[in-house]
Each structure stands twice: as C-alpha cells, then as structure tokens.
Design a protein around this motif. Structure first.
Motif, PDB file in Angstrom:
ATOM      1  N   LEU A  31       0.796  -1.231   0.000  1.00  0.00           N
ATOM      2  CA  LEU A  31       0.000   0.000   0.000  1.00  0.00           C
ATOM      3  C   LEU A  31       0.827   1.279   0.000  1.00  0.00           C
ATOM      4  CD1 LEU A  31      -2.873  -0.643   2.567  1.00  0.00           C
ATOM      5  CD2 LEU A  31      -3.039  -0.504   0.090  1.00  0.00           C
ATOM      6  N   PHE A  32       2.063   1.193   0.467  1.00  0.00           N
ATOM      7  CA  PHE A  32       2.857   2.400   0.661  1.00  0.00           C
ATOM      8  C   PHE A  32       4.170   2.323  -0.102  1.00  0.00           C
ATOM      9  CE2 PHE A  32       0.212   1.903   4.432  1.00  0.00           C
ATOM     10  CZ  PHE A  32      -0.385   3.145   4.500  1.00  0.00           C
ATOM     11  N   GLU A  33       4.497   3.410  -0.822  1.00  0.00           N
ATOM     12  CA  GLU A  33       5.782   3.493  -1.499  1.00  0.00           C
ATOM     13  C   GLU A  33       6.886   3.508  -0.447  1.00  0.00           C
ATOM     14  OE1 GLU A  33       6.051   6.679  -4.326  1.00  0.00           O
ATOM     15  OE2 GLU A  33       3.993   6.361  -5.018  1.00  0.00           O
ATOM     16  N   ASN A  34       8.094   3.252  -0.874  1.00  0.00           N
ATOM     17  CA  ASN A  34       9.256   3.279   0.033  1.00  0.00           C
ATOM     18  C   ASN A  34       9.026   2.383   1.239  1.00  0.00           C
ATOM     19  OD1 ASN A  34      10.482   5.322  -1.639  1.00  0.00           O
ATOM     20  ND2 ASN A  34       9.069   6.767  -0.702  1.00  0.00           N
ATOM     21  N   SER A  35       8.510   1.196   0.988  1.00  0.00           N
ATOM     22  CA  SER A  35       8.200   0.256   2.065  1.00  0.00           C
ATOM     23  C   SER A  35       8.709  -1.129   1.685  1.00  0.00           C
ATOM     24  CB  SER A  35       6.691   0.212   2.298  1.00  0.00           C
ATOM     25  OG  SER A  35       6.219   1.504   2.659  1.00  0.00           O
ATOM     26  N   SER A  36       9.112  -1.895   2.683  1.00  0.00           N
ATOM     27  CA  SER A  36       9.616  -3.236   2.393  1.00  0.00           C
ATOM     28  C   SER A  36       9.625  -4.097   3.646  1.00  0.00           C
ATOM     29  CB  SER A  36      11.035  -3.169   1.813  1.00  0.00           C
ATOM     30  OG  SER A  36      11.923  -2.612   2.760  1.00  0.00           O
ATOM     31  N   ILE A  37       9.662  -5.388   3.416  1.00  0.00           N
ATOM     32  CA  ILE A  37       9.857  -6.352   4.502  1.00  0.00           C
ATOM     33  C   ILE A  37      11.357  -6.492   4.703  1.00  0.00           C
ATOM     34  CG2 ILE A  37       9.596  -8.764   5.185  1.00  0.00           C
ATOM     35  CD1 ILE A  37       6.874  -8.718   3.730  1.00  0.00           C
ATOM     36  N   LYS A  38      11.814  -6.342   5.934  1.00  0.00           N
ATOM     37  CA  LYS A  38      13.238  -6.356   6.246  1.00  0.00           C
ATOM     38  C   LYS A  38      13.727  -7.702   6.745  1.00  0.00           C
ATOM     39  CE  LYS A  38      13.806  -2.073   5.216  1.00  0.00           C
ATOM     40  NZ  LYS A  38      14.556  -1.738   4.012  1.00  0.00           N
ATOM     41  N   ASP A  39      12.873  -8.426   7.478  1.00  0.00           N
ATOM     42  CA  ASP A  39      13.311  -9.697   8.051  1.00  0.00           C
ATOM     43  C   ASP A  39      12.092 -10.499   8.488  1.00  0.00           C
ATOM     44  OD1 ASP A  39      15.457 -11.461   9.075  1.00  0.00           O
ATOM     45  OD2 ASP A  39      14.567 -11.003  11.021  1.00  0.00           O
ATOM     46  N   VAL A  40      12.183 -11.795   8.366  1.00  0.00           N
ATOM     47  CA  VAL A  40      11.144 -12.691   8.862  1.00  0.00           C
ATOM     48  C   VAL A  40      11.822 -13.761   9.705  1.00  0.00           C
ATOM     49  CG1 VAL A  40       9.274 -14.269   8.265  1.00  0.00           C
ATOM     50  CG2 VAL A  40       9.745 -12.316   6.774  1.00  0.00           C
ATOM     51  N   ALA A  41      11.430 -13.853  10.966  1.00  0.00           N
ATOM     52  CA  ALA A  41      11.882 -14.941  11.840  1.00  0.00           C
ATOM     53  C   ALA A  41      10.760 -15.976  11.870  1.00  0.00           C
ATOM     54  CB  ALA A  41      12.162 -14.409  13.245  1.00  0.00           C
ATOM     55  N   ARG A  42      11.112 -17.239  11.703  1.00  0.00           N
ATOM     56  CA  ARG A  42      10.098 -18.278  11.568  1.00  0.00           C
ATOM     57  C   ARG A  42      10.104 -19.232  12.755  1.00  0.00           C
ATOM     58  NH1 ARG A  42       7.630 -17.478   7.012  1.00  0.00           N
ATOM     59  NH2 ARG A  42       8.712 -16.363   5.361  1.00  0.00           N
ATOM     60  N   TRP A  43       8.908 -19.752  13.051  1.00  0.00           N
ATOM     61  CA  TRP A  43       8.765 -20.759  14.096  1.00  0.00           C
ATOM     62  C   TRP A  43       9.497 -22.024  13.678  1.00  0.00           C
ATOM     63  CZ3 TRP A  43       6.829 -19.979  18.811  1.00  0.00           C
ATOM     64  CH2 TRP A  43       5.948 -18.911  19.019  1.00  0.00           C
ATOM     65  N   GLY A  44      10.131 -22.662  14.641  1.00  0.00           N
ATOM     66  CA  GLY A  44      10.725 -23.973  14.427  1.00  0.00           C
ATOM     67  C   GLY A  44       9.772 -25.045  14.933  1.00  0.00           C
ATOM     68  N   ASP A  45      10.261 -26.245  15.036  1.00  0.00           N
ATOM     69  CA  ASP A  45       9.452 -27.340  15.579  1.00  0.00           C
ATOM     70  C   ASP A  45       9.115 -27.072  17.038  1.00  0.00           C
ATOM     71  OD1 ASP A  45       9.496 -28.799  13.206  1.00  0.00           O
ATOM     72  OD2 ASP A  45      11.407 -29.749  13.715  1.00  0.00           O
ATOM     73  N   GLY A  46       7.936 -27.475  17.453  1.00  0.00           N
ATOM     74  CA  GLY A  46       7.547 -27.374  18.852  1.00  0.00           C
ATOM     75  C   GLY A  46       6.859 -26.075  19.229  1.00  0.00           C
ATOM     76  N   GLY A  47       6.719 -25.147  18.308  1.00  0.00           N
ATOM     77  CA  GLY A  47       6.033 -23.895  18.611  1.00  0.00           C
ATOM     78  C   GLY A  47       4.529 -24.057  18.447  1.00  0.00           C
ATOM     79  N   PRO A  48       3.768 -23.023  18.786  1.00  0.00           N
ATOM     80  CA  PRO A  48       2.316 -23.102  18.664  1.00  0.00           C
ATOM     81  C   PRO A  48       1.815 -23.051  17.216  1.00  0.00           C
ATOM     82  CG  PRO A  48       2.967 -20.943  19.448  1.00  0.00           C
ATOM     83  CD  PRO A  48       4.207 -21.775  19.399  1.00  0.00           C
ATOM     84  N   TYR A  49       2.682 -22.649  16.294  1.00  0.00           N
ATOM     85  CA  TYR A  49       2.328 -22.615  14.877  1.00  0.00           C
ATOM     86  C   TYR A  49       3.172 -23.651  14.134  1.00  0.00           C
ATOM     87  CZ  TYR A  49      -0.179 -18.269  15.739  1.00  0.00           C
ATOM     88  OH  TYR A  49      -1.061 -17.329  16.210  1.00  0.00           O
ATOM     89  N   ARG A  50       2.732 -24.003  12.945  1.00  0.00           N
ATOM     90  CA  ARG A  50       3.449 -24.956  12.103  1.00  0.00           C
ATOM     91  C   ARG A  50       4.864 -24.437  11.853  1.00  0.00           C
ATOM     92  NH1 ARG A  50       3.731 -24.231   6.964  1.00  0.00           N
ATOM     93  NH2 ARG A  50       1.816 -23.030   6.832  1.00  0.00           N
ATOM     94  N   ALA A  51       5.844 -25.314  11.894  1.00  0.00           N
ATOM     95  CA  ALA A  51       7.236 -24.946  11.624  1.00  0.00           C
ATOM     96  C   ALA A  51       7.313 -24.233  10.277  1.00  0.00           C
ATOM     97  CB  ALA A  51       8.124 -26.182  11.628  1.00  0.00           C
ATOM     98  N   GLY A  52       8.051 -23.145  10.250  1.00  0.00           N
ATOM     99  CA  GLY A  52       8.186 -22.351   9.035  1.00  0.00           C
ATOM    100  C   GLY A  52       7.249 -21.160   8.974  1.00  0.00           C
ATOM    101  N   THR A  53       6.209 -21.158   9.815  1.00  0.00           N
ATOM    102  CA  THR A  53       5.291 -20.022   9.879  1.00  0.00           C
ATOM    103  C   THR A  53       6.019 -18.840  10.515  1.00  0.00           C
ATOM    104  OG1 THR A  53       3.404 -21.501  10.144  1.00  0.00           O
ATOM    105  CG2 THR A  53       3.081 -19.230  10.829  1.00  0.00           C
ATOM    106  N   ALA A  54       5.706 -17.652  10.069  1.00  0.00           N
ATOM    107  CA  ALA A  54       6.370 -16.460  10.614  1.00  0.00           C
ATOM    108  C   ALA A  54       6.081 -16.307  12.099  1.00  0.00           C
ATOM    109  CB  ALA A  54       5.909 -15.211   9.868  1.00  0.00           C
ATOM    110  N   LEU A  55       7.122 -16.099  12.879  1.00  0.00           N
ATOM    111  CA  LEU A  55       7.007 -15.708  14.287  1.00  0.00           C
ATOM    112  C   LEU A  55       6.930 -14.192  14.350  1.00  0.00           C
ATOM    113  CD1 LEU A  55       7.219 -15.904  17.387  1.00  0.00           C
ATOM    114  CD2 LEU A  55       9.694 -16.129  17.100  1.00  0.00           C
TER     115      LEU A  55
END
Length: 164
Positions: A31-55
């Motif tokens: 939606l916004f110019e001059n905007s970006s995703i800088k980093d994604v940390a992901r859940w590993g095994d054993g978390g409340p979300y499926r492994a690989g899902t963004a934390l």
C-alpha cells in the motif's frame, strides 16, 4: 544497523496478530511506497504454529519501523490505537480508503476505518484543521457537524459546510 531495524533507545511499533503477521506486512508494504519487509523470523518445531510459519516480521512503511508478531488469539486490536494518514486530495484519500476497507475491512465514522486485520486507521484531509479551527466559529461548527455525519471524509463537503 540495518535500515528499518529499530536500534537501542529508539521507538518501534509491534503489532500482535493471530497467525497473519506475514500476510499483514505484505499487504501494508504493497500500500505504501518506500516500504519493504526487512526480516522474517520463523517458528521452528515445537512452537504453537506450524514450523516455518512467521514468528515475527520486521517491515518498514515510509521510513517507519514495525514488527508483526504472530502471538495468538489472546489479544486483538481496538480503536484505542490507530494510524493516521494525511491527504491533500480526495483522490488519494479515496484510493487508500478503498484499499484499507477491501476484503473485510470496516468503515466507521469521522474518517475512521478498520482494515481486514482489525487495525484502526484515520484518513484525514490536511485541510481539516483549517475548517474545524478556522476564524469563523459558525463555519467551524458547520464543518464539525458535517464531519460527524460522514464515514469517509469528503474534502469538498467539509469546505462547503465551513463556507456556509
């Protein structure tokens, strides 16, 4: 320090999502110019979300740093916190209003809305303070009454109400 990452002593904004942080970051960055995703940390095994899902998703919107956190359903957004966007033209305001209310967003009153993630936004014409606080008290009162009856704010109608 990487651009878009909040440093020691700086203020950032963390937004709590229930499994949709990455989707939200991608939506906002689009939606916004001059905007970006800088980093994604992901859940590993054993978390409340499926492994690989963004934390967490670190993203930047027009030079401002945000972190989306997939924290779960315990907390939700409400109008006590909102983001303000300012516009010089009705066309710009209309375009952002349409984008933010699409796909399940909700219109409210006086220029407020909630996007499809439940985040509250205020879309404000830059001329609004001029008509709400102008030198003509009767005109300011008319503009206030006009605003209170609006969902999306209408620049021409606010000016016409002020002008009488």
């Amino acid at each position: 320090m990487a651009r878009g990452v909040v440093g020691v002593g700086q203020i950032g904004t963390c937004l709590w999502f229930d499994g949709r942080a990455e989707e939200a970051a991608e939506f906002y960055v689009g939606l916004f110019e001059n905007s970006s995703i800088k980093d994604v940390a992901r859940w590993g095994d054993g978390g409340p979300y499926r492994a690989g899902t963004a934390l967490t998703v670190q993203f930047e919107l027009e030079g401002r740093s945000f972190r989306g956190l997939n924290g779960g359903p315990e907390f939700t957004f409400n109008e006590a916190i909102s983001f303000e966007l300012y516009f010089d033209t009705q066309e710009e305001l209309d375009a952002k209003w349409a984008a933010l209310t699409a796909d399940g967003g909700q219109e409210s009153q006086c220029g407020w809305l909630k996007d499809k993630f439940g985040v509250s936004w205020q879309l404000i014409p830059t001329m609004l303070p001029t008509v709400l606080n102008g030198p003509d008290p009767a005109g300011a009162g008319r503009a206030m009454q006009a605003m209170l009856g609006m969902g999306k704010l209408d620049i021409a109608a606010l000016q016409a109400a002020y002008d009488g």
